[in-house]
Design an enzyme around this catalytic site. Structure first.
Site, PDB file in Angstrom:
ATOM      1  N   ASN A  10       0.850  -1.151  -0.002  1.00 11.92           N
ATOM      2  CA  ASN A  10      -0.070  -0.094  -0.076  1.00 11.92           C
ATOM      3  C   ASN A  10       0.875   1.350   0.101  1.00 11.92           C
ATOM      4  O   ASN A  10       1.605   1.513   0.991  1.00 11.92           O
ATOM      5  CB  ASN A  10      -0.782  -0.158   1.306  1.00 11.92           C
ATOM      6  CG  ASN A  10      -1.586   1.341   1.478  1.00 11.92           C
ATOM      7  OD1 ASN A  10      -1.540   2.114   0.414  1.00 11.92           O
ATOM      8  ND2 ASN A  10      -2.228   1.505   2.616  1.00 11.92           N
ATOM      9  N   TRP A  11       1.000   1.813  -0.897  1.00 13.19           N
ATOM     10  CA  TRP A  11       2.007   3.019  -1.247  1.00 13.19           C
ATOM     11  C   TRP A  11       1.516   4.218  -0.579  1.00 13.19           C
ATOM     12  O   TRP A  11       2.089   5.134  -0.511  1.00 13.19           O
ATOM     13  CB  TRP A  11       2.232   3.386  -2.825  1.00 13.19           C
ATOM     14  CG  TRP A  11       2.859   2.451  -3.452  1.00 13.19           C
ATOM     15  CD1 TRP A  11       3.192   0.876  -3.065  1.00 13.19           C
ATOM     16  CD2 TRP A  11       3.285   2.154  -4.713  1.00 13.19           C
ATOM     17  NE1 TRP A  11       3.942   0.258  -3.965  1.00 13.19           N
ATOM     18  CE2 TRP A  11       3.931   0.850  -5.133  1.00 13.19           C
ATOM     19  CE3 TRP A  11       3.243   3.073  -5.826  1.00 13.19           C
ATOM     20  CZ2 TRP A  11       4.421   0.710  -6.427  1.00 13.19           C
ATOM     21  CZ3 TRP A  11       3.869   2.931  -7.132  1.00 13.19           C
ATOM     22  CH2 TRP A  11       4.379   1.759  -7.441  1.00 13.19           C
ATOM     23  N   LYS A  12       0.200   4.034  -0.302  1.00 12.37           N
ATOM     24  CA  LYS A  12      -0.382   5.346   0.516  1.00 12.37           C
ATOM     25  C   LYS A  12      -0.183   6.611  -0.408  1.00 12.37           C
ATOM     26  O   LYS A  12      -0.041   6.495  -1.685  1.00 12.37           O
ATOM     27  CB  LYS A  12       0.091   5.740   1.833  1.00 12.37           C
ATOM     28  CG  LYS A  12      -0.280   4.358   2.727  1.00 12.37           C
ATOM     29  CD  LYS A  12      -0.008   4.500   4.327  1.00 12.37           C
ATOM     30  CE  LYS A  12       0.012   3.151   4.848  1.00 12.37           C
ATOM     31  NZ  LYS A  12       0.115   3.122   6.239  1.00 12.37           N
ATOM     32  N   HIS A  98      -9.246   1.192   5.103  1.00 15.16           N
ATOM     33  CA  HIS A  98      -8.089   1.460   5.640  1.00 15.16           C
ATOM     34  C   HIS A  98      -8.343   2.413   7.103  1.00 15.16           C
ATOM     35  O   HIS A  98      -9.093   3.436   7.005  1.00 15.16           O
ATOM     36  CB  HIS A  98      -6.870   2.059   4.842  1.00 15.16           C
ATOM     37  CG  HIS A  98      -5.699   1.961   5.399  1.00 15.16           C
ATOM     38  ND1 HIS A  98      -4.900   2.984   6.195  1.00 15.16           N
ATOM     39  CD2 HIS A  98      -4.633   1.136   5.274  1.00 15.16           C
ATOM     40  CE1 HIS A  98      -3.939   2.497   6.735  1.00 15.16           C
ATOM     41  NE2 HIS A  98      -3.493   1.387   5.979  1.00 15.16           N
ATOM     42  N   GLU A 100      -6.630   4.703   8.158  1.00 11.67           N
ATOM     43  CA  GLU A 100      -6.396   6.093   7.994  1.00 11.67           C
ATOM     44  C   GLU A 100      -7.641   6.798   7.087  1.00 11.67           C
ATOM     45  O   GLU A 100      -7.762   8.072   7.408  1.00 11.67           O
ATOM     46  CB  GLU A 100      -5.033   6.195   6.981  1.00 11.67           C
ATOM     47  CG  GLU A 100      -3.926   5.964   7.739  1.00 11.67           C
ATOM     48  CD  GLU A 100      -2.641   5.386   7.032  1.00 11.67           C
ATOM     49  OE1 GLU A 100      -2.567   5.584   5.634  1.00 11.67           O
ATOM     50  OE2 GLU A 100      -1.786   4.815   7.595  1.00 11.67           O
ATOM     51  N   GLU A 168      -4.808  -4.922  10.541  1.00  9.51           N
ATOM     52  CA  GLU A 168      -3.842  -3.864  10.944  1.00  9.51           C
ATOM     53  C   GLU A 168      -3.903  -2.803  12.259  1.00  9.51           C
ATOM     54  O   GLU A 168      -4.851  -2.133  12.288  1.00  9.51           O
ATOM     55  CB  GLU A 168      -3.739  -2.890   9.738  1.00  9.51           C
ATOM     56  CG  GLU A 168      -3.548  -3.359   8.402  1.00  9.51           C
ATOM     57  CD  GLU A 168      -2.909  -2.296   7.397  1.00  9.51           C
ATOM     58  OE1 GLU A 168      -1.899  -2.898   6.624  1.00  9.51           O
ATOM     59  OE2 GLU A 168      -3.540  -1.176   7.243  1.00  9.51           O
ATOM     60  N   GLY A 174       3.100   2.434  10.777  1.00 14.18           N
ATOM     61  CA  GLY A 174       4.347   3.171  10.625  1.00 14.18           C
ATOM     62  C   GLY A 174       5.047   3.635  11.671  1.00 14.18           C
ATOM     63  O   GLY A 174       5.696   4.551  11.894  1.00 14.18           O
ATOM     64  N   SER A 214       3.988  -2.364  10.346  1.00 13.38           N
ATOM     65  CA  SER A 214       5.222  -2.321  10.615  1.00 13.38           C
ATOM     66  C   SER A 214       5.898  -3.729   9.953  1.00 13.38           C
ATOM     67  O   SER A 214       6.883  -4.294  10.850  1.00 13.38           O
ATOM     68  CB  SER A 214       5.799  -1.983  12.022  1.00 13.38           C
ATOM     69  OG  SER A 214       5.566  -0.624  12.244  1.00 13.38           O
TER      70      SER A 214
HETATM   71  P1  13P Z   1       3.315   0.403   7.620  1.00 16.19           P
HETATM   72  O1  13P Z   1       3.815  -0.922   6.872  1.00 16.19           O
HETATM   73  O2  13P Z   1       4.239   1.579   7.266  1.00 16.19           O
HETATM   74  O3  13P Z   1       3.306   0.440   9.034  1.00 16.19           O
HETATM   75  O4  13P Z   1       1.659   0.451   7.105  1.00 16.19           O
HETATM   76  C1  13P Z   1       1.071  -0.484   7.219  1.00 16.19           C
HETATM   77  C2  13P Z   1      -0.213   0.013   6.419  1.00 16.19           C
HETATM   78  O5  13P Z   1      -0.928   0.685   6.937  1.00 16.19           O
HETATM   79  C3  13P Z   1      -0.578  -0.909   5.383  1.00 16.19           C
HETATM   80  O6  13P Z   1      -1.629  -0.453   4.801  1.00 16.19           O
END
Ligand code: 13P
Length: 254
Positions: A10-12, A98, A100, A168, A174, A214
């Site tokens: 997931n590149w966000k 997600h 976020e 998650e 992160g 992570s």
């Molecule tokens: P990280 O791998 O940066 O912790 O992010 C996980 C994430 O939110 C994937 O959707």
């Protein structure tokens, strides 16, 4: 049928055109080099890069996904993207719910379920995300929260072929912090039980449940070798070709 391990990035909100194309080309080249593998690969770039990334992935067994979708097929929804548009851009998957988006856009379980159902209608597979906050974990509510999110955000017609669940924990995203392997397996097994109640045992046993938060080359094996963990949803480490591929290689599943 065994559940095929899914290594998903997931590149966000990261990447301009040149970076995105480089990253996709790098992933494509490495996956081709791996040859025959037991794993499936997926990258989910921002909307603006979908078309270019699709082209950059040509010839490699790496699926394309988006990070969100609207539940309507078209119409007056300024700024939104429809499932058919994603399909048209070459997507096979879309991430919905997600944490976020749940936090930044106040997305409810009900809305997420509508998005997933609309994705199925367009022939897309949904990666439905769930997970508790730190406060919820500390209050001992992890399983309750995940149960509520599964019951509310997974459509009744979800099955192993149209849906992937991603667990998650919000506090692990992160941060470099992760739950223990035992904690992860406990949640995944509980989630599968809830899925079995909702969708039937057959569907639940075929549905992949990814762990995200992570995930790095150094902890890939620890999480991906757990019986109810069927892959990873990777944020930060998916932005580096070496790390993304090392996670797959180190997992012991690919
Ligand atoms: P990280 O791998 O940066 O912790 O992010 C996980 C994430 O939110 C994937 O959707």
């Amino acid at each position: 049928m065994a559940r095929k391990t899914l290594i998903a990035g997931n590149w966000k909100m990261n990447g301009l055109l040149a970076d995105g194309v480089d990253l996709a080309k790098g992933v494509a080249a490495e996956v081709k080099k791996m040859g025959k593998t037991q794993c499936e690969f997926l990258v989910c770039p921002p909307f603006t890069l979908l078309t270019a990334v699709k082209k950059a992935l040509r010839g490699a067994k790496v699926a394309l996904g988006a990070q969100d979708v609207h539940f309507n097929a078209k119409g007056a929804h300024t700024g939104d993207i429809s499932p058919l548009m994603l399909k048209d851009a070459g997507c096979q998957y879309v991430i919905v719910g997600h944490s976020e988006r749940r936090a930044d856009h106040k997305e409810s379980d009900e809305l997420i379920s509508k998005k997933a159902a609309a994705a199925y209608e367009a022939g897309l597979k949904a990666v439905i995300c769930i997970g508790e906050t730190l406060e919820e974990r500390e209050a001992g509510k992890t399983i309750d929260v995940c149960t509520r999110q599964i019951l509310g955000s997974v459509p009744d017609n979800a099955d192993g072929s149209n849906t992937v669940i991603a667990y998650e924990p919000v506090w692990a995203i992160g941060t470099g912090k992760t739950p223990t392997a035992e904690d992860v397996e406990e949640v995944h097994a509980a989630v599968r039980k809830v899925l079995a109640k909702k969708l039937g045992k057959g569907n639940a046993n075929k549905m992949r449940i990814l762990y995200g938060g992570s995930v790095k080359p150094g902890n890939a094996k620890e999480f991906l070798s757990l019986p109810d963990v069927d892959g990873a949803l990777i944020g930060g480490a998916s932005l580096k070709v070496e790390d993304f591929i090392a996670i797959a290689k180190n997992s012991g599943q690919c």
